[in-house]
Enzyme design. Sequence first.
Site, PDB file in Angstrom:
ATOM      1  N   LYS A 113      -2.341   3.421   9.456  1.00 59.36           N
ATOM      2  CA  LYS A 113      -3.137   4.650   9.571  1.00 59.36           C
ATOM      3  C   LYS A 113      -2.265   5.867   9.869  1.00 59.36           C
ATOM      4  CE  LYS A 113      -7.711   3.050   9.623  1.00 59.36           C
ATOM      5  NZ  LYS A 113      -9.030   2.845  10.157  1.00 59.36           N
ATOM      6  N   LYS A 195      -6.096  -3.734   0.891  1.00 59.03           N
ATOM      7  CA  LYS A 195      -7.485  -4.185   1.110  1.00 59.03           C
ATOM      8  C   LYS A 195      -8.472  -3.113   0.675  1.00 59.03           C
ATOM      9  CE  LYS A 195      -8.791  -2.834   5.724  1.00 59.03           C
ATOM     10  NZ  LYS A 195     -10.006  -2.859   6.461  1.00 59.03           N
ATOM     11  N   LYS A 198     -13.337   1.498   3.050  1.00 60.17           N
ATOM     12  CA  LYS A 198     -14.343   2.538   2.808  1.00 60.17           C
ATOM     13  C   LYS A 198     -13.743   3.933   2.805  1.00 60.17           C
ATOM     14  CE  LYS A 198     -16.569   1.392   7.018  1.00 60.17           C
ATOM     15  NZ  LYS A 198     -15.504   1.290   8.034  1.00 60.17           N
TER      16      LYS A 198
END
Length: 330
Positions: A113, A195, A198
Amino acid sequence: MEKKTVFSGVQPSGDLTIGNYLGAIQYFSRLQEEYNCYYCVVDMHSITINQVPAELRKNSLSLMALYIATGIDPDKSVLYMQSHVPEHAQLAWVLNTISYMGQLSRMTQYKEKISKNPDNQNVGLFTYPVLMAADILLYQADFVPVGSDQKQHLELTRDLAERFNNKYSPTFVVPEPLIPDSGGRIMSLKDPSAKMSKSDEDESASIYILDNTDAIIRKIKRAVTDSIGEFNYRDEQPGLMNLINIYSSFSGLKPDEIVGRYEGENYGRFKEELGILVAEGLKPIQERYNEIFADKEYLQKICKQNAERASYAAQKTLRKVYKKVGFYQP
Ligand code: AQP
């Protein structure tokens, strides 16, 4: 015998994908008969990434509706929003004081992130797993149904529970993850090494739970596979492998049974039938969702009542923790 406890949460950080559904949410309603279940909209986690406030509000209520549409019964399970129960943040602070910088800086999700958000490397991203540990430990959860990407965070939660129990005295249940055999890690349709997420900016990389039939069929048709052109289930063909995993999760068939069905063909018929299978699988959820999301009064009532139920359980643990660390309580 007393029922065991389950906790899990999902971030309202965008439209939910079939990764969130197959890896976690589809199991939530199945567990509610056997366990005391707490299912949370983890809105406090989602502000570690920049959010548009009005969208976050809408996404949070939408996730509530989706939880119910997938079969969670708010009279059986405790279904609530994290920010409505302040004990999550209060316990997280105490757990911060027994968390080590080295261990947190090794978290894969943190590293991913911060590299994706170079302009917003906030401290919340770093302490995210501590808040997640607080979410789980607050309810003395025995089991946590999650996708395999959350395994490392669960290990940290277990470490923190054991560290606290050893430093003070037994206080927390040490939880176990429940990771599904198939569907535990659904990959991006555009990059099978990443992966499905969203918050992926490329909408064609994900199938959203609320996507319509045309969008689902189109996205699967255009999903990245390979130029080998042989129907196999093996690591050398990760794009096809991912599609077979999705097929397996929606049909209940094992990967080798699916290979048997399409062996000797190219990927055309498989992709077409997979699109229809996914669309048909999601349709009943979408129909229920539309009804529930339209009834804002009902959703508000659920939020309020369930936050009180969650707070009641959370207070019990927090009082114990405050006492053990030595906070004066009159
Ligand atoms: N691709 C996936 N395959 C299987 N399970 C998945 N989960 C997420 N992606 C996949 C599981 O969904 C639950 C909720 O996840 P989350 O919202 O807490 O955050 P996340 O794991 O970071 O999910 P996303 O979709 O990637 O969200 P963003 O993009 O906001 O970071 C978890 O149990 C997770 O394992």
